[in-house]
Design an enzyme around this catalytic site. Structure first.
Site, short mmCIF file in Angstrom:
data_model
loop_
_atom_site.label_atom_id
_atom_site.label_comp_id
_atom_site.label_asym_id
_atom_site.label_seq_id
_atom_site.Cartn_x
_atom_site.Cartn_y
_atom_site.Cartn_z
N SER A 177 -54.80 -67.89 -39.98
CA SER A 177 -53.91 -67.81 -41.15
C SER A 177 -53.80 -69.11 -41.92
CB SER A 177 -52.53 -67.34 -40.71
OG SER A 177 -52.00 -68.19 -39.72
N HIS A 205 -55.12 -61.09 -41.76
CA HIS A 205 -55.69 -61.58 -43.02
C HIS A 205 -57.08 -61.01 -43.34
CE1 HIS A 205 -52.47 -64.51 -43.64
NE2 HIS A 205 -52.45 -64.56 -42.32
N LYS A 236 -49.83 -57.80 -46.13
CA LYS A 236 -50.62 -58.78 -46.89
C LYS A 236 -51.49 -58.02 -47.91
CE LYS A 236 -50.12 -61.90 -43.00
NZ LYS A 236 -48.84 -62.49 -43.41
N1 PMP Z 1 -50.45 -62.49 -37.60
C1 PMP Z 1 -50.92 -63.39 -38.47
C2 PMP Z 1 -52.26 -64.00 -38.22
C3 PMP Z 1 -50.18 -63.73 -39.60
O1 PMP Z 1 -50.63 -64.65 -40.46
C4 PMP Z 1 -48.93 -63.11 -39.81
C5 PMP Z 1 -48.07 -63.40 -41.03
N2 PMP Z 1 -47.95 -64.70 -41.40
C6 PMP Z 1 -48.47 -62.19 -38.87
C7 PMP Z 1 -49.27 -61.90 -37.79
C8 PMP Z 1 -47.14 -61.54 -39.02
O2 PMP Z 1 -47.22 -60.45 -39.90
P1 PMP Z 1 -45.93 -59.98 -40.67
O3 PMP Z 1 -45.73 -60.91 -41.81
O4 PMP Z 1 -46.24 -58.57 -41.07
O5 PMP Z 1 -44.80 -60.06 -39.69
#
Ligand code: PMP
Length: 388
Positions: A177, A205, A236
């Site tokens: 991320s 992502h 996302k």
């Molecule tokens: N996994 C990854 C790799 C992320 O980047 C994120 C969000 N930043 C999440 C899980 C969490 O997802 P959510 O925003 O739907 O809680």
């Protein structure tokens, strides 16, 4: 309160104090932030569909027909035909037998990892995995072995020395991320086979973005079958809210019975579910969005690299400009902000110390003119803080 005040002062002193920024409108290339117009270069709405006509219409229609809230946890009274339709669609999208929707990607990671691993088991986790994976590992009570980022040799050395009879689980982000690079999935899958481990990929992502049909990192590498648990988020590229796990039918049945973040939380609102369903259709019907996203990312990445920024090389819409310490990173973010570009500083604990950065993301809805305007501001801001 005395201790809290001292801790806050410490956070401020390290340049790590965080504040909320406030948008007065949707995730569009041009937004009003804290009352001022600027270019949004920090959204994970990669396909730019939070305002898509049909996605919004689906959310409105579901809200009109089903009301605003689901009224109960899924296993009690909060399960609707929409929830089930979305899970079927997600399984088809990912090419798995079944899928289970959680309320966020964060909760999906917590629920899945803590259900699959327990005392006596071992989890192998990439050092740059998302915080929700780290927290899922902690909750599980399994032994956690952290391998160096993307380092298959290190991963193998950690697995090979693990002779206990418990379950082995390798867990990794598909697209990291904060760096935007990809996990070496073919090598991970090979090691998993060799040492009898399960593989879980968090494709928050990659979903909707990577692969010929936007199915994600697994499709990109041609590996669908070999990944035991494909995790994703609806928040996302799909422009909605929620997370999901996809895999074999029995795995999903098990999670439905064991994952506490699924069992003990109210189901997602019907409007949110319907928006995600409509978004999956957009991924299929409007492949131009993926193309535009790629073009935008390449244009920005090449421009920033040519200017002299330290850009982490990736092939995703996440473009990280490495700065180092917090102070210069915050100064750069401020200069960008003053120039009309919203791309905030990312600091610990989100990234390791001394790897502070500006994380820039593009959307399919940016035009080449938006990208070029952003590049001009990056040039000016980078010079101002003495970085380029
Ligand atoms: N996994 C990854 C790799 C992320 O980047 C994120 C969000 N930043 C999440 C899980 C969490 O997802 P959510 O925003 O739907 O809680």
């Amino acid at each position: 309160m005395k201790r809290i005040k001292e801790q806050l002062a410490g956070i401020r002193k390290q340049g790590l104090f965080r504040e909320l920024r406030t948008l007065s409108g949707p995730q569009e290339p041009v937004v009003i932030k804290d009352g001022r117009e600027c270019l949004l270069m920090a959204s994970n709405s990669y396909l730019g569909i939070t305002t898509h006509k049909e996605v919004v219409a689906a959310a409105l229609e579901a809200t009109a027909n089903y009301g605003t809230g689901s009224g109960g946890s899924r296993l009690i009274s909060g399960n609707t035909v929409l929830h089930e339709e979305l899970e079927r669609a997600l399984a088809d999208f990912k090419g798995t037998e079944a899928a289970l929707v959680f309320n966020t990607g964060y909760m999906a990671n917590l629920g899945v990892i803590s259900s699959l691993a327990d005392q006596g088991d071992v989890i192998f986790s990439d050092e740059l995995n998302h915080a929700s994976i780290i927290d899922g590992c902690r909750l599980s009570r399994a032994k956690v072995k952290v391998y160096r980022h993307g380092d298959l040799n290190h991963l193998e050395s950690l697995i090979a020395e693990e002779l206990s009879g418990g379950r082995k689980l390798i867990v990794t982000d598909g697209v990291f991320s904060m760096d935007g690079d990809l996990a070496p999935l073919p090598g991970i899958v090979e090691l998993a086979r060799k040492y009898g481990a399960m593989v879980m990929v968090d494709d928050a992502h990659g979903t909707g973005v990577l692969g010929a049909n936007g199915r994600g990192t697994a499709e990109y590498f041609g590996l669908k079958e070999q990944i035991d648990i494909q995790l994703g988020t609806l928040s996302k590229a799909l422009g909605s809210e929620g997370g999901f796990a996809a895999g074999k039918e029995e795995l999903i049945q098990y999670l439905r019975n064991r994952a506490r973040t699924f069992i003990f939380s109210t189901g997602l609102a019907p409007g949110v579910i319907a928006a995600a369903l409509a978004a999956l259709k957009v991924v299929d019907l409007e492949p131009w969005r993926r193309e535009r996203l790629k073009e935008n990312a390449n244009r920005l990445r090449e421009g920033l690299t040519a200017m002299g920024y330290r850009v982490i090389p990736t092939e995703t819409p996440i473009i990280s400009l490495l700065v180092g310490e917090a102070e210069t990173t915050v100064a750069l973010a401020r200069a960008l902000d003053e120039g009309g570009v919203f791309a905030p500083a990312i600091r610990p604990p989100t990234v390791p110390p001394e790897t502070c950065r500006i994380r820039v993301t593009v959307m399919a809805s940016h035009t080449p003119e938006h990208i070029d305007r952003a590049l001009e501001v990056f040039r000016e801001a980078g010079r101002q803080v003495g970085l380029i």
